[in-house]
Scaffold this active site. Structure first.
Site, short mmCIF file in Angstrom:
data_model
loop_
_atom_site.label_atom_id
_atom_site.label_comp_id
_atom_site.label_asym_id
_atom_site.label_seq_id
_atom_site.Cartn_x
_atom_site.Cartn_y
_atom_site.Cartn_z
N TYR A 23 0.83 -1.19 0.00
CA TYR A 23 0.00 0.00 0.00
C TYR A 23 0.87 1.25 0.00
CZ TYR A 23 -4.77 -1.59 0.44
OH TYR A 23 -5.99 -2.09 0.16
N ARG A 214 -5.19 7.39 -9.13
CA ARG A 214 -4.44 6.27 -8.58
C ARG A 214 -5.13 4.99 -9.02
NH1 ARG A 214 -6.73 3.85 -3.75
NH2 ARG A 214 -4.70 2.97 -3.26
N TYR A 310 -7.40 -9.00 3.79
CA TYR A 310 -8.24 -7.81 3.65
C TYR A 310 -8.85 -7.73 2.25
CZ TYR A 310 -9.41 -2.96 2.72
OH TYR A 310 -10.06 -1.83 2.32
N LYS A 311 -8.09 -8.09 1.25
CA LYS A 311 -8.59 -8.01 -0.11
C LYS A 311 -9.46 -9.21 -0.49
CE LYS A 311 -5.02 -5.07 -2.27
NZ LYS A 311 -5.88 -4.06 -2.91
#
Lengths: 335, 315
Positions: A23, A214, A310-311
């Site tokens: 990240y 982004r 998390y993903k």
């Protein structure tokens, strides 16, 4: 499981610049084209592609079935109109052959969209001049999901938008929250690095006419744009079920999901417009591009466990890595 | 348009409606629409090589002209004198696109605008937007007798919601009353000389106004002014590069043919971080931690500069 048709690779915004993903506050100026191993993306803020009519029809179905995907706060009425005009200008400037915006007089416009056969004459600030609430109407002209953030007391607040293709979140649930609250579920290690406080400060400094963008990414089973929490019971079980299919079906069903997100400070209201455009590419199409196949396998293999969790990739990550590594270079066929 | 974009403008009208205040109208030199702006925005005009910020007093929606008002500052750095003496109809001037640093708050139930002297300029654009949007805006405007820039605009735009004062005591008394009698959800906006601003801030705080409901104009929302010029020595290449005011170190390195990886160019992503081996960096980024900034051995060249005349980097 949902449909499995491939999307053209040429304009796919392959998101990995390196073999390891972490990240970061990965923002960059918008409208700068990016060359990839298979083509190019990013020349425009709004992107109309071959999925245009299909995705807009899907958005209309979702909105009709679930009104919580759309919200318009009264104090963001000016911002909503600001967003409408900004987006129509972007569309017309980017696709002059099929879309045209003409100025009829102060605040009066004529919009022609040949792809949809739509003609409208919006009058800035006059809701009655459009057939629907302005944000909802403009969301019927472009594939991007859109969110309006109001800025006050040093923070950004999500208070209006149309989001039909959320990736594992709920617009209705997040509505009214601050930017930092919304990012609460992201793993704590990312917060410790200050990624979101930095991002918020960056957005607060955004000025009109200087859009930024982004990318973000995940993986989705089936060509399913709407993986909102509202439909969790439909799509969540597919993440385990995909482990039971054969290799050919696995490569067809598992998609790399990429969001190109744009941030714009609107020039009249000063609100922030956040656009999310979702692209889905099945592994079999991705693996046909050799650098993508190799790099995606590396990224997935080295992804920290808490990010994979998390993903929502944990159930199938191992198999995806094995599938990609085994895929014959250049063909997308496993073995 | 990019952050470094420039507008080529031409003066289409120049008047001096009150002594010492020159009102200019500026159009795109090539004609056509100018970038729209948020009420309360300012334009950074190149006044003979000196960047000066002036609030826009016109309407920011679909503009074909910008209006600014320049107060002649006798003992200033010369920018306002240049604008007064050189900017006649037909003169060309370069400016950076409007920047928003004093916007109206969308959720405000009422906008209470307090202006002193030339500080009235951003208030005028707030009033134009409030009228167009049908919002409740009230003004208290203090100016010297016969020197009330935009007094007619304020009266015309706000009608009986405008109160103009030439007597400081009457203004102070009325202000105190107004601060005590606003609906919940009102926001207060101040623009004027520092002394006046400080007094109004203190009065508002004493009346219990939360800081989040009180707004003062700051030119340069991002504290990223043009900065002072400096030089940087590239120890490996063995050259020295000049970084001008208004230009970034990153741009200067790129012009010199040095390849520095960059992404956001706003001091947030961390991509362009450079080691520093000599000189003191002036950090203006959001990326480096306080400790890293204090160490002074690296900087983000997209926004940060030298605290002194010189830096040294191992490039």
């Amino acid at each position: 499981m949902a449909g499995t048709e491939a999307q053209p690779r040429r304009g796919f915004p392959f998101p990995f610049g390196e073999d390891r993903y972490r990240y970061s506050t990965n923002v960059e100026p918008a409208r700068v084209p990016v060359s990839t191993a298979a083509g190019r993306w990013g020349a425009t803020v709004v992107d109309v592609d071959g999925e245009y009519r299909r995705e807009l029809a899907e958005r209309a179905r979702i909105l009709a079935a679930d009104p919580t995907r759309h919200a318009a706060a009264p104090h963001l009425r000016v911002a909503a109109w600001d967003a409408v005009l900004t987006l129509l200008r972007e569309l017309a400037a980017s696709y002059p052959a099929s879309m045209r915006l003409s100025r009829l007089g102060a605040g009066r416009w004529r919009w022609e969209n040949r792809l949809l056969g739509v003609v409208a004459e919006p009058v800035y600030g006059d809701d009655a001049s459009l057939p629907a609430e302005p944000l909802r109407w403009v969301a019927s002209q472009l594939q991007e999901d859109l969110v309006l953030l109001d800025e006050r007391a040093g923070q950004l607040w999500v208070e209006a938008g149309v989001v039909t293709f959320a990736a594992g979140w709920s617009f209705g649930f997040d509505l009214g929250m601050s930017f930092l609250e919304i990012h609460g579920p992201v793993p704590s290690s990312v917060h410790r690095e200050g990624v979101f406080t930095r991002a918020q400060e960056f957005i607060r400094r955004l000025q009109p006419h200087e859009p930024y963008r982004r990318t973000n990414w995940g993986m989705t089973v089936g060509r399913r744009l709407d993986t909102s929490l509202e439909r969790y019971p439909e799509w969540a079980p597919e993440r385990a079920r995909i482990l039971t299919v054969d290799d050919a079906a696995f490569g067809r069903l598992l998609h790399l999901r990429v969001e190109v997100q744009h941030l714009l400070r609107l020039p009249d209201s000063g609100a922030v417009l956040f656009l999310i455009r979702t692209y889905l590419l099945p592994l079999e199409a991705l693996a046909a591009v050799e650098p993508w196949r190799r790099r995606t396998a590396e990224v997935l293999a080295t992804l920290p466990a808490e990010i994979a969790e998390y993903k929502g990739l944990a159930p199938f990550r191992g198999r995806a890595v094995a599938w990609l590594r085994a895929a014959r270079p250049g063909t997308g066929d496993p073995r | 348009m990019t952050a470094g974009a420039r507008l080529d403008l031409v003066v289409t009208a120049a008047t001096e409606p009150v002594p010492g205040v020159r009102c200019l109208r500026l159009a795109a030199a090539g004609g056509g629409e100018l970038p729209g702006f948020v009420p309360g925005s300012h334009l950074v005009v190149d006044c003979g090589g000196r960047p000066n910020a002036y609030s826009l007093t016109s309407d920011g929606l679909e503009p074909t002209e910008y209006a600014i008002s320049v107060l002649l500052v006798e003992d200033g750095a010369g920018g306002s004198r240049w604008a007064h003496e050189r900017l006649d109809v037909g003169a060309r001037v370069s400016a950076r696109p409007p920047r928003s640093a004093f916007p109206p708050v969308a959720r405000a139930r009422r906008h209470l605008l307090v202006a002193g002297g030339i500080g009235v300029t951003p208030v005028v654009s707030h009033l134009r937007a409030a009228r167009r949007r049908g919002q409740d805006a009230r003004v208290l405007y203090l100016h010297r007798a016969g020197r009330g820039a935009h007094a007619a605009d304020v009266r015309e735009l706000a009608g009986d919601r405008a109160e103009l004062f030439t007597d400081r005591r009457a203004f102070t008394a009325r202000l105190d009353e107004a601060l005590a009698d606003q609906p919940l959800g009102a926001h207060l906006y101040l623009c004027g000389p520092a002394g006046l601003t400080d007094r109004v801030l203190a009065a508002a705080a004493a009346r219990g106004w939360p800081a989040s409901r009180v707004h003062t104009e700051r030119f340069g929302p991002d504290a990223l002014g043009p900065g002072d010029p400096f030089t940087v020595t590239l120890t490996r290449v063995g050259t020295t590069v000049a970084v001008p005011a208004g230009g970034s170190l990153l741009e200067a390195l790129e012009r010199a043919g040095v390849d520095v990886r960059s992404q956001c160019r706003r001091g947030v992503c961390g991509e362009c971080r450079l080691p520093v081996t000599g000189g003191q960096p002036l950090h203006r980024d959001l990326f480096l931690s306080e400790e890293a900034k204090a160490a002074g051995d690296s900087l983000m060249p997209c926004v940060s500069r030298a605290a002194g005349p010189h830096l040294e980097v191992p490039l």
